[in-house]
Design a protein around this motif. Structure first.
Motif, PDB file in Angstrom:
ATOM      1  N   ASP A 191       3.655   5.529   4.975  1.00 36.38           N
ATOM      2  CA  ASP A 191       2.775   5.670   3.816  1.00 36.38           C
ATOM      3  C   ASP A 191       1.864   4.459   3.663  1.00 36.38           C
ATOM      4  OD1 ASP A 191       4.033   8.038   3.374  1.00 36.38           O
ATOM      5  OD2 ASP A 191       5.150   7.400   1.592  1.00 36.38           O
ATOM      6  N   PHE A 248       0.803  -1.220   0.000  1.00 37.54           N
ATOM      7  CA  PHE A 248       0.000   0.000   0.000  1.00 37.54           C
ATOM      8  C   PHE A 248       0.840   1.276   0.000  1.00 37.54           C
ATOM      9  CE2 PHE A 248      -3.197  -3.020   1.297  1.00 37.54           C
ATOM     10  CZ  PHE A 248      -4.377  -2.526   0.745  1.00 37.54           C
ATOM     11  N   SER A 249       2.161   1.141   0.073  1.00 33.83           N
ATOM     12  CA  SER A 249       3.005   2.333   0.172  1.00 33.83           C
ATOM     13  C   SER A 249       3.232   3.024  -1.160  1.00 33.83           C
ATOM     14  CB  SER A 249       4.365   1.955   0.776  1.00 33.83           C
ATOM     15  OG  SER A 249       5.082   1.115  -0.118  1.00 33.83           O
ATOM     16  N   GLN A 272      -6.798   4.987   5.057  1.00 33.81           N
ATOM     17  CA  GLN A 272      -7.686   5.766   4.201  1.00 33.81           C
ATOM     18  C   GLN A 272      -8.616   4.852   3.407  1.00 33.81           C
ATOM     19  OE1 GLN A 272      -5.585   8.578   1.740  1.00 33.81           O
ATOM     20  NE2 GLN A 272      -4.348   9.351   3.466  1.00 33.81           N
ATOM     21  N   SER A 278      -0.868   4.513   6.336  1.00 38.55           N
ATOM     22  CA  SER A 278      -1.729   5.661   6.095  1.00 38.55           C
ATOM     23  C   SER A 278      -2.690   5.380   4.948  1.00 38.55           C
ATOM     24  CB  SER A 278      -0.875   6.896   5.782  1.00 38.55           C
ATOM     25  OG  SER A 278      -1.702   7.995   5.469  1.00 38.55           O
ATOM     26  N   ASN A 279      -2.156   4.803   3.870  1.00 40.98           N
ATOM     27  CA  ASN A 279      -2.994   4.473   2.709  1.00 40.98           C
ATOM     28  C   ASN A 279      -3.999   3.378   3.046  1.00 40.98           C
ATOM     29  OD1 ASN A 279      -1.638   6.354   1.168  1.00 40.98           O
ATOM     30  ND2 ASN A 279      -0.187   4.851   0.323  1.00 40.98           N
TER      31      ASN A 279
END
Length: 398
Positions: free
Chosen positions: A385, A255-256, A392, A388-389
Motif C-alpha cells: 500500500d 504512505f500506507s 500514485q 502504491s500510494n
C-alpha cells in the motif's frame, strides 16, 4: 654458487634459541637473514615511541587493533609458560651474527602491510570465527601446558598450517603464503652478494620458502605482495544500503495509511533499539556510564551514516574520562592476564569503541527483524500500500 641454509624456529622456544646459535656457529654464514621487519626489529632491540591516543582514535581500526593486541597477549602468555620471551630466537640470531662480525638482513614484510592485508582479505565470516577463536584462546591459554618445541617439527607444523587454511583460507594466504614469497624474494636478493646465507624463519615458513627457492620462476612479482588490498568498500556499501532501506521503510509506513502513531512508533523504536544495544555493549566493555549514554544518543544517527560509527563517539568520551597515558601501549603488550589488560585505560577505550560498534550493528539488524511484529501490522500490506500510494502521488504530479 650461493649456499643457503634455512633454520625453522618456534618463537617462544628455548630449543630454537639454542639451535639458532649452533647453526650460526657451525655454518659460519656470510650474512644472517631474520624473519623481522624494521619495526619489529626496533621493538625487540630498543625502546620505541608509542602511538598517541589521538593517533589510535584517528586510525579507527579498533577491531584490527584488538586482534593484534590479543594475539600478542597469547604469544606473551605462552612465552611466560616456557620462560622464553617472544622473538628470543631472532635476538639470538642477531647477537650471534654480531659476535661473529657478520651482517644481519631484515627479510620480513612490514608488519603493518601484513596485518592490513590479513584483515582486508578475510571475509566477514572469517573475521567472526577469528574473534571467537581468540576469545576461546584467552580462556584456554591460562594454565594449559603447551609443548612449544613440537612446533618446529615439520609434520606438526604442516598439520597446523592446513588447519589454519581450513579455518581462514584468505587469512592464511596473506599471513603465510604471501610472506613465504616475500621472504624468498629477500633471500634471493642476498644470493648475488654472499656465498653462504643462513636464514632464520618460523617453522611454518620453511616448506613455502624452500619451494620458491627451488623454483624462483613461480614467485609472484614483489610489488603485488606489498600493495594495498583492492576490494569493494563493503562497510560503506552496507551502510548506504541500511540508510536507503530505513528511508524506504519509513516512507512506506507514512504512505500506507496505517496512521501517524505507527510512524512515530517506528521512529521511536529505531532510536531505542539502536541506542539500548549500543549502550549495553559499551557497558559490557567496561565503559563509563557517560560513554554508554553517548553511544545511546548517537547510535540512531550513526547507523544511518556509513561514514560515522557510534564507537568513535563513545571512545572519545571514554578517553576523556579514563585519560590514557604514555606507557599504556607498552603495558598492554606486557600484560600477564586479560583482566590486567582490561584495567589499562587505553585498552578500555579501544574495547569500548569496538564493542559499541558491534552493539550498534546488532541494533540495526534487530530493528529490521522485529519492527513489524512490534508495530503489529502486516509488512506486505504496509509495503504494498505504501509504495502504491507513493507511485500514485508521483504520477499525479505529472
Amino acid at each position: 654458487m650461493t649456499e643457503i641454509r634455512l633454520v625453522g624456529t618456534a618463537h617462544v622456544s628455548q630449543k630454537s634459541v639454542e639451535e639458532v646459535r649452533s647453526a650460526i656457529e657451525e655454518f659460519q654464514p656470510d650474512i644472517v637473514g631474520v624473519e623481522l621487519d624494521r619495526g619489529r626489529f626496533i621493538s625487540l632491540t630498543q625502546e620505541t615511541a608509542e602511538p598517541s591516543v589521538a593517533e589510535i582514535l584517528k586510525g579507527g581500526n579498533f577491531g584490527q587493533l584488538l586482534v593484534q593486541w590479543v594475539l600478542t597477549y597469547i604469544q606473551q602468555r605462552i612465552g611466560a609458560e616456557t620462560g622464553v620471551k617472544p622473538g628470543a630466537e631472532m635476538i639470538a640470531a642477531i647477537e650471534e651474527a654480531e659476535a661473529h662480525q657478520k651482517p644481519v638482513a631484515l627479510i620480513d614484510r612490514d608488519i603493518r602491510i601484513t596485518l592490513a592485508r590479513f584483515w582486508g582479505k578475510m571475509g566477514i565470516w572469517e573475521k567472526i570465527k577469528l574473534v571467537g577463536a581468540l576469545i576461546y584462546s584467552l580462556v584456554s591459554v591460562e594454565g594449559e601446558k603447551i609443548d612449544v618445541d613440537e612446533f618446529t617439527d615439520q609434520d606438526v607444523v604442516s598439520a597446523a598450517m592446513e588447519e589454519f587454511r581450513k579455518f581462514s583460507p584468505r587469512g592464511a594466504q596473506a599471513l603465510i603464503d604471501e610472506r613465504d614469497a616475500y621472504l624468498a624474494h629477500q633471500v634471493l636478493m642476498l644470493t648475488g652478494r654472499y656465498e653462504r646465507v643462513l636464514v632464520v624463519v618460523g617453522a611454518g615458513h620453511i616448506q613455502g620458502v624452500q619451494r620458491y627457492l627451488d623454483a624462483p620462476e613461480m614467485l609472484p612479482p614483489l610489488p603485488t605482495l606489498t600493495a594495498g588490498v583492492k576490494s569493494l568498500p563493503w562497510a560503506k556499501i552496507i551502510g548506504a544500503a541500511v540508510t536507503l532501506l530505513f528511508l524506504l521503510l519509513i516512507a512506506a509506513i507514512a504512505f500506507s495509511g496505517v496512521g501517524i502513531d505507527v510512524l512515530l512508533t517506528a521512529l521511536l523504536y529505531w532510536i531505542v533499539i539502536n541506542g539500548v544495544l549500543s549502550a549495553v555493549f559499551a557497558l559490557a566493555a567496561g565503559g563509563h556510564p557517560l560513554s554508554a549514554a553517548t553511544a545511546f544518543a548517537v547510535s540512531w544517527l550513526t547507523s544511518l551514516n556509513p561514514l560515522l560509527a557510534a564507537g568513535w563517539f563513545a571512545a572519545i568520551v571514554e578517553a576523556k574520562i579514563r585519560k590514557p597515558a604514555i606507557g599504556d601501549f607498552r603495558q598492554i603488550i606486557a600484560a600477564e592476564t586479560f583482566s590486567e589488560m582490561r584495567r589499562i585505560p587505553l585498552f578500555r577505550v579501544v574495547l569500548v569503541a569496538a564493542l559499541t560498534n558491534v552493539g550498534s550493528t546488532l541494533g540495526t539488524i534487530t530493528y529490521f527483524l522485529f519492527i513489524f511484529p512490534i508495530l503489529g501490522v502486516d509488512p506486505m500490506v504496509v509495503i504494498t500500500d505504501g509504495f502504491s500510494n507513493m507511485l500514485q502521488m508521483i504520477l499525479g504530479l505529472f
